[in-house]
Design a protein around this motif. Structure first.
Motif, short mmCIF file in Angstrom:
data_model
loop_
_atom_site.label_atom_id
_atom_site.label_comp_id
_atom_site.label_asym_id
_atom_site.label_seq_id
_atom_site.Cartn_x
_atom_site.Cartn_y
_atom_site.Cartn_z
N PRO A 21 31.15 36.86 31.39
CA PRO A 21 32.31 36.62 32.26
C PRO A 21 33.20 37.85 32.27
O PRO A 21 33.43 38.47 31.23
CB PRO A 21 33.00 35.43 31.60
CG PRO A 21 32.62 35.51 30.14
CD PRO A 21 31.24 36.11 30.12
N VAL A 22 33.69 38.20 33.45
CA VAL A 22 34.59 39.36 33.56
C VAL A 22 35.88 38.99 34.29
O VAL A 22 36.76 39.83 34.45
CB VAL A 22 33.91 40.55 34.27
CG1 VAL A 22 32.79 41.11 33.40
CG2 VAL A 22 33.39 40.16 35.64
N ALA A 23 35.99 37.73 34.72
CA ALA A 23 37.21 37.28 35.40
C ALA A 23 37.16 35.77 35.51
O ALA A 23 36.09 35.15 35.45
CB ALA A 23 37.33 37.90 36.80
N THR A 24 38.32 35.16 35.65
CA THR A 24 38.36 33.75 36.01
C THR A 24 38.21 33.64 37.53
O THR A 24 38.60 34.54 38.27
CB THR A 24 39.68 33.10 35.57
OG1 THR A 24 40.78 33.76 36.22
CG2 THR A 24 39.86 33.20 34.05
N SER A 25 37.66 32.54 37.98
CA SER A 25 37.46 32.36 39.42
C SER A 25 38.78 32.40 40.19
O SER A 25 38.85 32.94 41.29
CB SER A 25 36.75 31.02 39.69
OG SER A 25 35.42 31.06 39.22
N ARG A 26 39.81 31.85 39.60
CA ARG A 26 41.10 31.81 40.29
C ARG A 26 41.71 33.20 40.44
O ARG A 26 42.59 33.40 41.29
CB ARG A 26 42.06 30.87 39.54
CG ARG A 26 42.42 31.33 38.15
CD ARG A 26 43.13 30.24 37.36
NE ARG A 26 44.36 29.79 38.01
CZ ARG A 26 45.12 28.80 37.58
NH1 ARG A 26 44.74 28.12 36.50
NH2 ARG A 26 46.23 28.48 38.19
N SER A 27 41.24 34.17 39.65
CA SER A 27 41.75 35.54 39.76
C SER A 27 41.15 36.28 40.94
O SER A 27 41.73 37.26 41.42
CB SER A 27 41.46 36.33 38.47
OG SER A 27 42.09 35.75 37.35
N PHE A 50 39.48 42.38 42.87
CA PHE A 50 39.93 42.22 41.49
C PHE A 50 39.25 43.30 40.66
O PHE A 50 38.03 43.47 40.72
CB PHE A 50 39.58 40.84 40.94
CG PHE A 50 40.05 40.60 39.53
CD1 PHE A 50 41.34 40.17 39.28
CD2 PHE A 50 39.21 40.84 38.45
CE1 PHE A 50 41.79 39.95 37.99
CE2 PHE A 50 39.64 40.63 37.15
CZ PHE A 50 40.94 40.18 36.91
N ALA A 51 40.04 44.05 39.89
CA ALA A 51 39.49 45.12 39.05
C ALA A 51 39.06 44.55 37.70
O ALA A 51 39.89 44.09 36.92
CB ALA A 51 40.53 46.22 38.84
N ALA A 52 37.76 44.54 37.45
CA ALA A 52 37.21 44.05 36.20
C ALA A 52 36.61 45.22 35.43
O ALA A 52 36.53 46.35 35.93
CB ALA A 52 36.16 42.97 36.46
N VAL A 53 36.15 44.94 34.20
CA VAL A 53 35.58 46.01 33.38
C VAL A 53 34.62 45.40 32.38
O VAL A 53 34.80 44.27 31.91
CB VAL A 53 36.69 46.81 32.66
CG1 VAL A 53 37.42 45.94 31.63
CG2 VAL A 53 36.14 48.07 32.02
#
Length: 424
Positions: free
Chosen positions: A57-63, A70-73
């Protein structure tokens, strides 16, 4: 660099261990960190990176909102997530192939992501779909940017940062209780400044309950037994209350009810690489009152910072609405416990940073076996990983750098692909 290890003598490795059968023999370990016949130093676990060939996982869906980026890493790899008009989530390397400006700064148009600088447009598979000012007769660059396989489930957005050819066959977390009407799930998403291995050790080693005395009272954990395998370690503890004041949310979480009955709980914790789970079954009931699924996702290339994602699934009591009323108290309790654990593991990381190596003198065989699992399934952090930089230019074709005409079946996630976001 190596880590300090006690002398673990013994005739062989027992796959199943019981605390009721007497002292556990400590098997020798080879230099590569695997169980073997030759004792010796082993590589420092804090210099072992997490394997990228899993779903993380790299983010919540709501984000990841519709028509937004959305910037993830993941371990120094910057990833631009975006949800197009169709509701599908895509994941691209977070750089424009033109001037390397982050695509997470871009604009979503339909199911296309357009760079904010010169308006280069990208499809969800990473291919360049348009360069607005390109003269007629000039060909577009043959490659765009790397795309990542994506799956959306349990209110989280997962990516597969490793070899995309392995994504379809890679095990994906199965959490049936998340969708059950008899349960409700609380989601956690927090950054913790430590190597991911400290998180596994913290949860699996329940001998640290003194740390939580202000919220759990006095707990006497008894190790009932544990088992190990090439990719897992599972331990069972009996939690016996021994007095002291306990946070009200703790009792509500463990289904003690209004009367606050103190009773022992059987706690089962399992690291199944790279995830971790916990299950609480009150003694004599046979049914779990709550379960936890957790993933610790490195953020930086050196992997000294991780993002902890957790799904705490709680069984609803027989009284309608009772869990809803207890929810704020349970949330407060879990946040207090997490804060105490984070303080401890971040202090461990600071000590490692100051000393430049792992000087821990671990004596618990369970944790030594856990370290073997994490070490043997991870990847050494070499100069390339430590730098956090990919080579300049275009991504390699083996990483799906926009060379195919369309996204594969595992490349994107629809809005209800595997579970919509749940209330937190």
């Amino acid at each position: 660099m190596t880590e300090a290890r006690p002398n673990r003598s013994g005739a062989g490795h027992q796959q199943n261990r019981s605390a009721t059968t007497g002292p556990v023999a400590c098997p020798p370990h080879r230099v590569d960190g695997r169980l073997g016949d030759l004792p010796g130093p082993v590589p420092d676990l804090r210099r072992i990176g997490i394997s990228p060939d899993h779903w993380y996982p790299v983010a919540t869906s709501r984000s990841v909102r519709r028509n937004r980026t959305f910037a993830a890493v993941f371990a120094g790899q910057r990833i631009a997530l975006y949800r197009g008009r169709s509701g599908t989530v895509h994941a691209l390397e977070d750089r424009c192939a033109h001037r390397q400006v982050p695509l997470s700064m871009g604009v979503v148009e339909g199911d296309i992501l357009r760079c904010c600088y010169h308006a280069w447009a990208y499809r969800g598979d990473g291919r360049i779909s348009q360069i607005p000012y390109l003269p007629k007769g000039c060909e577009r660059p043959p490659r765009g940017v790397r795309s990542y396989p994506v799956r959306e489930a349990y209110g989280l957005v997962f990516v597969f940062p490793g070899d995309p050819a392995l994504a379809a066959a890679a095990p994906f977390p199965l959490l049936p209780e998340y969708h059950s009407a008899a349960h409700r799930t609380m989601t956690f998403s927090r950054t913790v400044r430590c190597h991911y291995s400290f998180m596994h050790e913290n949860l699996l080693d329940m001998n640290h309950q003194f740390l939580h005395r202000s919220v759990l009272g006095r707990i006497r954990p008894e190790l009932l037994g544990y088992e190990t395998g090439p990719r897992h370690v599972e331990a069972r503890y009996l939690f016996v209350p021994a007095g002291g004041r306990k946070d009200r949310g703790a009792g509500l979480l463990s289904a003690e009810g209004i009367g606050g009955r103190d009773r022992p709980d059987v706690i089962t914790i399992r690291t199944e690489y790279p995830y971790q789970t916990l299950r609480d079954v009150p003694e004599g009931t046979g049914l779990p009152v709550f379960s936890l699924w957790a993933a610790y996702v490195p953020e930086d290339a050196e992997q000294r910072v991780n993002h902890a994602y957790g799904l705490l699934t709680i069984a609803k009591p027989s009284v309608p609405g009772a869990l809803q009323l207890a929810w704020p108290l349970i949330r407060r309790f879990t946040e207090r416990v997490f804060t105490q654990d984070r303080t401890a593991v971040e202090a461990e990381q600071r000590a490692w940073d100051e000393q430049g190596e792992d000087r821990n003198h671990e004596v618990f065989p369970l944790i030594l076996d856990l370290r073997d699992v994490l070490r043997s399934n991870g990847v050494p952090l070499g100069p390339d990983q430590a730098s956090g930089c990919a080579p300049c230019g275009f991504a390699a074709p083996s990483h799906n750098a926009g060379v195919t005409g369309h996204a594969g079946p595992m490349q994107s996630a629809g809005p209800a692909a595997e579970g919509a976001a749940r209330s937190e």
